[in-house]
Enzyme design. Sequence first.
Site, PDB file in Angstrom:
ATOM      1  N   ARG A 104       7.726   4.906   1.906  1.00 44.62           N
ATOM      2  CA  ARG A 104       8.033   5.855   0.834  1.00 44.62           C
ATOM      3  C   ARG A 104       7.697   7.255   1.298  1.00 44.62           C
ATOM      4  NH1 ARG A 104       5.779   5.015  -5.129  1.00 44.62           N
ATOM      5  NH2 ARG A 104       3.829   5.581  -4.154  1.00 44.62           N
ATOM      6  N   ASP A 200      -3.794   2.556  -2.548  1.00 46.25           N
ATOM      7  CA  ASP A 200      -2.743   2.358  -1.543  1.00 46.25           C
ATOM      8  C   ASP A 200      -2.962   1.002  -0.864  1.00 46.25           C
ATOM      9  OD1 ASP A 200      -1.412   2.377   1.068  1.00 46.25           O
ATOM     10  OD2 ASP A 200      -0.884   4.424   0.546  1.00 46.25           O
ATOM     11  N   ASP A 203      -3.090   0.930   3.056  1.00 45.15           N
ATOM     12  CA  ASP A 203      -4.337   1.517   3.568  1.00 45.15           C
ATOM     13  C   ASP A 203      -5.512   0.580   3.346  1.00 45.15           C
ATOM     14  OD1 ASP A 203      -3.172   3.785   4.534  1.00 45.15           O
ATOM     15  OD2 ASP A 203      -3.703   5.049   2.823  1.00 45.15           O
TER      16      ASP A 203
HETATM   17  C1  PRP Z   1       3.956   1.008  -0.723  1.00 40.45           C
HETATM   18  C2  PRP Z   1       3.978  -0.436  -1.180  1.00 40.45           C
HETATM   19  C3  PRP Z   1       5.439  -0.639  -1.487  1.00 40.45           C
HETATM   20  C4  PRP Z   1       5.845   0.702  -2.035  1.00 40.45           C
HETATM   21  C5  PRP Z   1       5.932   0.601  -3.531  1.00 40.45           C
HETATM   22  O1  PRP Z   1       4.369   1.099   0.585  1.00 40.45           O
HETATM   23  O2  PRP Z   1       3.486  -1.344  -0.240  1.00 40.45           O
HETATM   24  O3  PRP Z   1       6.220  -0.974  -0.348  1.00 40.45           O
HETATM   25  O4  PRP Z   1       4.842   1.631  -1.643  1.00 40.45           O
HETATM   26  O5  PRP Z   1       6.389   1.787  -4.072  1.00 40.45           O
HETATM   27  P1  PRP Z   1       7.808   1.931  -4.774  1.00 40.45           P
HETATM   28  O6  PRP Z   1       7.967   0.763  -5.688  1.00 40.45           O
HETATM   29  O7  PRP Z   1       7.693   3.242  -5.509  1.00 40.45           O
HETATM   30  O8  PRP Z   1       8.858   1.986  -3.707  1.00 40.45           O
HETATM   31  P2  PRP Z   1       4.392   2.469   1.408  1.00 40.45           P
HETATM   32  O9  PRP Z   1       5.736   3.084   1.344  1.00 40.45           O
HETATM   33  O10 PRP Z   1       3.229   3.320   1.001  1.00 40.45           O
HETATM   34  O11 PRP Z   1       4.249   1.973   2.897  1.00 40.45           O
HETATM   35  P3  PRP Z   1       3.068   1.163   3.630  1.00 40.45           P
HETATM   36  O12 PRP Z   1       3.134  -0.271   3.152  1.00 40.45           O
HETATM   37  O13 PRP Z   1       3.441   1.293   5.063  1.00 40.45           O
HETATM   38  O14 PRP Z   1       1.751   1.805   3.293  1.00 40.45           O
HETATM   39  N1  URA Z   2       2.181   1.931  -3.217  1.00 42.80           N
HETATM   40  C1  URA Z   2       0.866   1.593  -3.189  1.00 42.80           C
HETATM   41  O1  URA Z   2       0.351   1.125  -2.175  1.00 42.80           O
HETATM   42  N2  URA Z   2       0.159   1.751  -4.318  1.00 42.80           N
HETATM   43  C2  URA Z   2       0.687   2.240  -5.449  1.00 42.80           C
HETATM   44  O2  URA Z   2      -0.044   2.361  -6.460  1.00 42.80           O
HETATM   45  C3  URA Z   2       2.039   2.613  -5.440  1.00 42.80           C
HETATM   46  C4  URA Z   2       2.766   2.429  -4.321  1.00 42.80           C
END
Ligand code: PRP
Ligand code: URA
Length: 209
Positions: A104, A200, A203
């Site tokens: 995202r 997150d 993370d």
């Molecule tokens: C987070 C989470 C989802 C997404 C959800 O991933 O794991 O994939 O955000 O948000 P949305 O419904 O608004 O799309 P992120 O993009 O932060 O990537 P990551 O898993 O690499 O941290």
């Molecule tokens: N992705 C995350 O990891 N946490 C949230 O709360 C939203 C999107």
Amino acid sequence: MSNLFICDHPMIQHKLTFIRDKETNTKDFRELIDEVATFMAYEITREIPLQTIKVETPVAITDSKIVSGRMLGLVPILRAGLGMVDGILKLIPSAKVGHIGLARDHETLQPKEYYINLPTDAQDRMLIVIDPMLATGGSAIAALNSLKQRGCEVMKLMCIIAAPEGVKAVQEAHPDVDIYIAALDEGLNEKGYIVPGLGDAGDRIFGTN
Ligand code: PRP
Ligand code: URA
């Protein structure tokens, strides 16, 4: 009829409390995500068809059941979805695993696909798309779009925590996809994080921030 299923088993809800707790360390967080994924896999496979076969016990021949129908595939959305894969494989060890990389944009909240790799027979399988968080729904919708473009037809979505906005968006974009979650939270904050959520997910699983 709603296609949203909330996995409200007491053990899932108990573990979810410690997943949410900001004091939970990376090791425990990872283990809890893994455990909740296993429990949720029981719920998502509840409707899998069975067929009857003969089995010979040490005492007699009897009719007994085995799973039948489409074989399963898991498609974690990178990164955070990876944290749920091993937990699901404990229940479904023969499932094949594809990967979709989506991140995202922190400003626009729009997901960008940076990687995809699927089993060669993904189209013939029932795919479970996995991500701990369903926030705006953008990532899940993009993953489902990408899989449908590649000919995949039978899919379910498994997330641990969802915002109502994300559920609604996925239901509108993909009404054919059943959604399994452990909790439906209040909503999103101005940064697109689920409230109260868990922060997150990526993370917290990988110890980055
Ligand atoms: C987070 C989470 C989802 C997404 C959800 O991933 O794991 O994939 O955000 O948000 P949305 O419904 O608004 O799309 P992120 O993009 O932060 O990537 P990551 O898993 O690499 O941290
Ligand atoms: N992705 C995350 O990891 N946490 C949230 O709360 C939203 C999107």
